[in-house]
Design a protein around this motif. Structure first.
Motif, PDB file in Angstrom:
ATOM      1  N   LEU A  39      79.197  65.290  25.239  1.00  0.00           N
ATOM      2  CA  LEU A  39      79.155  63.888  25.523  1.00  0.00           C
ATOM      3  C   LEU A  39      77.171  62.998  25.054  1.00  0.00           C
ATOM      4  O   LEU A  39      77.777  62.475  24.970  1.00  0.00           O
ATOM      5  CB  LEU A  39      78.338  63.781  27.331  1.00  0.00           C
ATOM      6  N   PHE A  40      77.313  63.853  24.559  1.00  0.00           N
ATOM      7  CA  PHE A  40      76.026  63.669  23.773  1.00  0.00           C
ATOM      8  C   PHE A  40      76.288  62.747  22.729  1.00  0.00           C
ATOM      9  O   PHE A  40      75.683  62.081  21.876  1.00  0.00           O
ATOM     10  CB  PHE A  40      74.652  64.700  23.574  1.00  0.00           C
ATOM     11  N   ASP A  41      76.733  63.746  21.681  1.00  0.00           N
ATOM     12  CA  ASP A  41      77.451  63.605  20.158  1.00  0.00           C
ATOM     13  C   ASP A  41      78.318  62.003  20.337  1.00  0.00           C
ATOM     14  O   ASP A  41      78.229  61.228  19.348  1.00  0.00           O
ATOM     15  CB  ASP A  41      78.424  64.699  19.752  1.00  0.00           C
ATOM     16  N   LEU A  42      79.162  62.020  21.250  1.00  0.00           N
ATOM     17  CA  LEU A  42      80.143  61.273  22.175  1.00  0.00           C
ATOM     18  C   LEU A  42      79.120  59.781  22.041  1.00  0.00           C
ATOM     19  O   LEU A  42      79.765  58.441  21.136  1.00  0.00           O
ATOM     20  CB  LEU A  42      81.345  61.466  22.627  1.00  0.00           C
ATOM     21  N   ASN A  43      78.441  59.955  23.152  1.00  0.00           N
ATOM     22  CA  ASN A  43      77.523  58.732  23.378  1.00  0.00           C
ATOM     23  C   ASN A  43      76.110  58.438  22.622  1.00  0.00           C
ATOM     24  O   ASN A  43      75.554  57.189  23.089  1.00  0.00           O
ATOM     25  CB  ASN A  43      77.656  58.527  25.392  1.00  0.00           C
ATOM     26  N   GLY A  44      75.622  59.159  22.318  1.00  0.00           N
ATOM     27  CA  GLY A  44      74.155  59.652  22.183  1.00  0.00           C
ATOM     28  C   GLY A  44      72.876  59.077  22.613  1.00  0.00           C
ATOM     29  O   GLY A  44      71.820  59.304  23.372  1.00  0.00           O
ATOM     30  N   PHE A  45      74.045  59.557  24.398  1.00  0.00           N
ATOM     31  CA  PHE A  45      72.502  59.823  25.386  1.00  0.00           C
ATOM     32  C   PHE A  45      73.495  60.129  26.821  1.00  0.00           C
ATOM     33  O   PHE A  45      75.216  60.845  26.496  1.00  0.00           O
ATOM     34  CB  PHE A  45      72.320  58.600  25.595  1.00  0.00           C
ATOM     35  N   VAL A  46      72.758  61.245  27.836  1.00  0.00           N
ATOM     36  CA  VAL A  46      73.521  61.630  28.371  1.00  0.00           C
ATOM     37  C   VAL A  46      72.108  62.122  29.480  1.00  0.00           C
ATOM     38  O   VAL A  46      70.969  62.282  29.586  1.00  0.00           O
ATOM     39  CB  VAL A  46      73.824  63.718  27.839  1.00  0.00           C
ATOM     40  N   VAL A  76      81.594  50.223  33.070  1.00  0.00           N
ATOM     41  CA  VAL A  76      83.133  50.708  32.937  1.00  0.00           C
ATOM     42  C   VAL A  76      83.353  51.815  33.617  1.00  0.00           C
ATOM     43  O   VAL A  76      83.917  52.386  33.662  1.00  0.00           O
ATOM     44  CB  VAL A  76      84.050  50.913  31.983  1.00  0.00           C
ATOM     45  N   ALA A  77      81.611  52.674  33.321  1.00  0.00           N
ATOM     46  CA  ALA A  77      82.307  54.300  33.885  1.00  0.00           C
ATOM     47  C   ALA A  77      80.436  54.843  34.601  1.00  0.00           C
ATOM     48  O   ALA A  77      79.728  54.202  34.128  1.00  0.00           O
ATOM     49  CB  ALA A  77      82.531  54.883  32.822  1.00  0.00           C
ATOM     50  N   ILE A  78      80.460  56.017  35.172  1.00  0.00           N
ATOM     51  CA  ILE A  78      79.433  56.434  35.688  1.00  0.00           C
ATOM     52  C   ILE A  78      79.738  57.895  35.382  1.00  0.00           C
ATOM     53  O   ILE A  78      80.119  58.785  35.718  1.00  0.00           O
ATOM     54  CB  ILE A  78      79.276  55.846  36.949  1.00  0.00           C
ATOM     55  N   ILE A  79      77.984  58.408  35.242  1.00  0.00           N
ATOM     56  CA  ILE A  79      77.869  58.963  33.899  1.00  0.00           C
ATOM     57  C   ILE A  79      77.698  60.368  35.100  1.00  0.00           C
ATOM     58  O   ILE A  79      76.413  60.306  35.359  1.00  0.00           O
ATOM     59  CB  ILE A  79      77.474  59.533  32.688  1.00  0.00           C
TER      60      ILE A  79
END
Length: 311
Positions: A34-41, A7-10
């Motif tokens: 973004l790390f706080d939001l997703n748990g990875f970057v 659903v998305a490309i970072i």
């Protein structure tokens, strides 16, 4: 075959251009969010192509020592949708830090890399330490992935104190952080590393059918990467791997770092002497066992430079 809905490309432009700050404060606001939001970057272009080439040449020289995970040590369960062809397993290659001569140098450099140290300080803390012995992971065509694992909650629903993510007083705390160096690229079309975004904050265990990729497949996110990119992810974030379908190999070098006082693994009890011989002071202090940073612990600053604590 497992269906992955992406659903998305970072994409992070200029992800390694840090702003002013010390002690981890230099990590960019967007990366922190973004790390706080997703748990990875995903950090783009951290390693120069020459560094990636040196790593791959070393792997080529040592690939005969690699071990395939077959039978009881496979990474997927029976009837798993992540099992690939059901027979061949992931290939693991260890001992990177102790390889002779120049073969170990590009892997040792990661411990205090000038383009990574700022993120390690921000996400793990001053005095960060290597927790696991790093390894190279290889996936070949139709080889299995990895059942979902990690997360702050055990399969029984209890808190998992060894794998936690917290934020407080302006600081991010990860009890264990993975650093995945992309030695080859991966794409959502062909599989590879996958992650359940936001699961570092979950309160319930992952359903077993989802663990094996049979349900909720739209939540298995596969980021696109190129050689030299680096994926940082909290081990509190549920993750795994999708079977690899490309004809070319997928390769990563995987490191796990912990705060100064934390230990998940036991490698520090006796690092092989060949790991430590010839290391720089900055690299060597990252190999220290767990103890409090206030106890005269030397550390690596945001630029990857060794700092000796006053005695």
């Amino acid at each position: 075959m497992l269906e992955i809905v992406v659903v998305a490309i970072i994409v992070f432009a200029g992800a390694v251009s840090a702003v002013e700050g010390t002690g981890g404060e230099a990590m960019e606001e967007n990366i922190r969010f973004l790390f706080d939001l997703n748990g990875f970057v995903v950090l783009r272009g951290v390693l120069a192509l020459e560094e990636v080439e040196a790593m791959n040449k070393a792997v080529d020289a040592k690939i005969g020592q690699a071990k395939e995970r077959t039978s009881s040590v496979r990474n997927t369960g029976k009837d798993s949708a992540l099992a690939g062809d059901g027979t061949r397993g992931r290939i693991d290659l260890g001992g990177l830090l102790g390889w002779e001569g120049e073969l170990s140098e590009p892997f040792r450099r990661i411990l205090a890399h000038p383009r990574l140290a700022v993120y390690l300080n921000a996400l793990v803390g001053q005095g960060y330490r290597l927790d696991h012995s790093p390894l190279v992971i290889v996936q070949r065509q139709n080889v299995e992935g990895f059942s979902l694992h990690g997360g702050p909650v055990t399969q029984c629903g209890d808190p998992n104190p060894s794998l936690q993510y917290r934020y407080g007083n302006g600081k991010i705390i990860n009890s264990l952080l993975a650093v995945s160096i992309q030695l080859s690229g991966q794409s959502s079309e062909h599989g590879g590393y996958c992650v359940v975004r936001g699961s570092h904050k979950m309160n319930f265990p992952v359903p077993l059918d989802m663990v094996e990729g049979r349900t909720n497949r739209e939540h298995l996110f596969v980021p696109d990467t190129k050689p030299g990119d680096v994926i940082l992810f909290s081990e509190a974030t549920v993750h795994g791997a999708v079977p690899w379908t490309a004809e070319t190999e997928r390769r990563i070098a995987l490191y796990r770092f912990a705060p100064a006082t934390n230990a998940y693994g036991r490698a520090y009890v006796g690092w092989p002497k060949e790991y430590l011989e010839g290391m720089s002071a900055a690299q060597r202090c990252v190999m220290e066992p767990p103890y409090n940073a206030y106890l005269d612990r030397d550390y690596v600053d945001d630029d990857g430079i060794y700092v000796r604590n006053p005695r």
